[in-house]
Write an enzyme that holds these catalytic residues in place. Structure first.
Site, PDB file in Angstrom:
ATOM      1  N   HIS B  94       0.382  -0.891   6.407  1.00  0.00           N
ATOM      2  CA  HIS B  94      -0.241  -0.562   7.689  1.00  0.00           C
ATOM      3  C   HIS B  94      -0.692  -1.853   8.373  1.00  0.00           C
ATOM      4  O   HIS B  94      -1.038  -2.825   7.707  1.00  0.00           O
ATOM      5  CB  HIS B  94      -1.444   0.366   7.472  1.00  0.00           C
ATOM      6  N   GLU B 142       5.019   0.754  14.673  1.00  0.00           N
ATOM      7  CA  GLU B 142       3.754   0.769  15.417  1.00  0.00           C
ATOM      8  C   GLU B 142       3.474  -0.613  16.010  1.00  0.00           C
ATOM      9  O   GLU B 142       2.921  -1.466  15.326  1.00  0.00           O
ATOM     10  CB  GLU B 142       2.576   1.098  14.494  1.00  0.00           C
TER      11      GLU B 142
END
Lengths: 223, 223, 223, 223
Positions: B94, B142
């Protein structure tokens, strides 16, 4: 009579101390603690803390927290979350999970704020002193080269232990000193207490023992 | 009829999704998933995974795992432990918890071995392609500059999404693509699916919403 | 006639290859390269690159760059700076300096932009393939367990070398494969070339040799 | 007469202070230092240290060192190498290059051994005190939120500066305190000295100034 000795059992990521085994291992710790009156702290893997804390009455510590709070910190471990999952303390800066200086400071600060006790692991006297200035409850001196060696720090390098105790007493008298690395027997614990510590940090000596309960009883017998 | 769309709700370290709140938030996810037939995955803080997984029937993912196994890895998060605590998958890499290339590879490998699905987060098309070569179940593109911005990636940078889908299809056709960053509404989800993804990854849009359940219903309404 | 074999000599932080010794070591490399016609690249410590590059005509590479550019990046190593100090290439992601996936990608990108060639070090076939998708000039497969072992990868694990060559050829045919770990003799180089690589990466075999020049001549003799 | 004030100019990775520009910028520093009698230290990018140190007589510091010595540490920056390339000191733990606690300690130790002075950067009073226990020559308190802000720390948060000075005096009286963040004018330097520091650390205020030499003269004018 003063503080009772303290034995901190780090489950690391050993299979023998994971999941259901974590609960079982923590129950051994609890049984020996109850029986002997010696404080034993169980330190399971982070995801196991909740289920372990629900199962035993002895203190359960986290193996690590990150010095961050609520917010955009995906994958980080917060003091608040560990507290709400039943932890009453945490290791910080273990030799297998070293931290930035700034993160140790913020980690201790967030631990205090959440009501967690902190054990900061260190590798030599100078680093122990620096960590002690942050006033955690405990510093734990563990010379990395002795971890998992089977040679107890209390025998291999007693000066690093007594030197840490002396230096910490001078700069931060409220901080207690633990020691670790190579601890597996009752005599190692006794030697550690002789050197001025309040207890020991160990892992494989208990968790990888053929009979962990017997290993725990051996550890506390000379106290 | 093919794969159902997927909505991955990352609780980050938000107070609104921590401890007891994590269970509550996961139950909202479960309710909306049951009601709508849309797959929703809850991704609470790591110490909360066990209690959340015990409370809901939808999949619960970890926010992170380290690519290590059993052994001397204090403070690390193993796939085996997450699995035994009820996780059925994990995020990896992430943007708030970036990993070494070698650790992404070993993380996916250990996830597979433990039976966890892996969603590898990435920041651009090139990194998405590299991650896809490891054959995780999902990659989630992302763009970091859009995370938490309120501007959905599907609008702000549709090319990075469709480019990722196209590039992944070519190099690793078994890997599904998700997208994230700035997603908060049903129309963002619809746009993401239009661009060839199988779903979205989002956080504040649900967890910090005044009414998370309403926010979830809005997300699935156009599917 | 095709590409000449390539020998990359990593000086690590060995005293024998530091400061004035770095210049001397690089001159040995230059002499053997001139004499044999084999391409030899000198890779001194980063602060030594300028003085080495001023002293020899063979290519001088950096041991590492960070994937950042001009700006607020104190203590980071930029491709532009290395280029302006005379480097013509760089190692990236060496086993002693592993990088985040995203930083490998941005590192290769900034190397290309600055006109530096990049050798990305990797630890297994899967990671080699992922790195190759970024199209660096070279990937160098080095099983960590063999580095400094004295056992050449070309003997200990020929499959990891030939497997890397084959997998890279399929996914990124423009990327050349090197191998490293345990290389010290001419026969190791010959074996590496047999397995489809274009050369080797080595360190102690030359830099810590009693007679580095003789060691270099031995390396090139069978080519 | 006591120690002269000290101005530390960090070139970061700014283009204006890289390569040939690094030499030029350092010469401005030298000229203003000679002219004013104020000590000015030039801190160019690591690969530029050699060429800068060959060109000026003022002290040249490294932006960072790793706390490792000779050996298998590819891509690391050793104190010995920086020393042999002409550095007379180093920054450590800059906010853009934070270090592990243990690495700050070993970094200072190796700096001392190599004859480099160390400036340890810190983010608050508690961290400053911890760093000071290692007895580096200097600690430099720089609240991260003010770096590059244009708001001088001496105005925005004078208490953090005077608090650091007071706390360091108590625990490690031999360690001098610098401050940084937002410094760009002579009055900021004067205020910093008023608060008990021996000087300032700055970057963009000089390096990105339209006329760096004029900016330097302005900095020293009120001393």
């Amino acid at each position: 009579m003063g503080i009772k000795p303290l034995i901190v059992v780090n489950f690391k990521t050993y299979t023998e101390g994971m999941g259901e085994n974590a609960v079982k291992m923590a129950k051994y710790c609890e049984e020996v603690s109850m029986d002997s009156g010696v404080n034993i702290i169980a330190v399971p893997q982070i995801p196991d803390v909740y289920r372990v804390a629900c199962s035993v009455k002895i203190p359960v510590y986290s193996q690590h927290i990150d010095g961050v709070g609520a917010g955009s910190f995906t994958g980080h471990i917060t003091a608040d979350c560990m507290k709400s999952d039943g932890a009453s303390g945490t290791l910080l800066n273990h030799s297998e999970r070293r931290l930035l200086l700034a993160d140790i400071e913020s980690g201790i600060r967030s631990a205090k704020k959440s009501g967690l006790k902190a054990i900061v692991c260190t590798n030599n006297v100078a680093v122990t002193v620096a960590a002690a200035t942050f006033a955690p409850e405990f510093v734990a001196i563990e010379p990395p080269e002795l971890i998992g060696s089977g040679i107890p720090v209390s025998k291999a390098d007693p000066d690093i232990v007594s030197g840490s105790v002396k230096a910490v007493k001078k700069i931060a008298p409220g901080v207690e000193v633990l020691c670790g690395a190579g601890i597996s027997k009752g005599e190692d614990v006794a030697a550690a207490l002789e050197l001025g510590t309040v207890g020991v940090l160990l892992a494989s000596g208990v968790v990888k023992a053929k009979d962990p309960k017997a290993a725990l009883f051996d550890l506390v017998k000379s106290i």
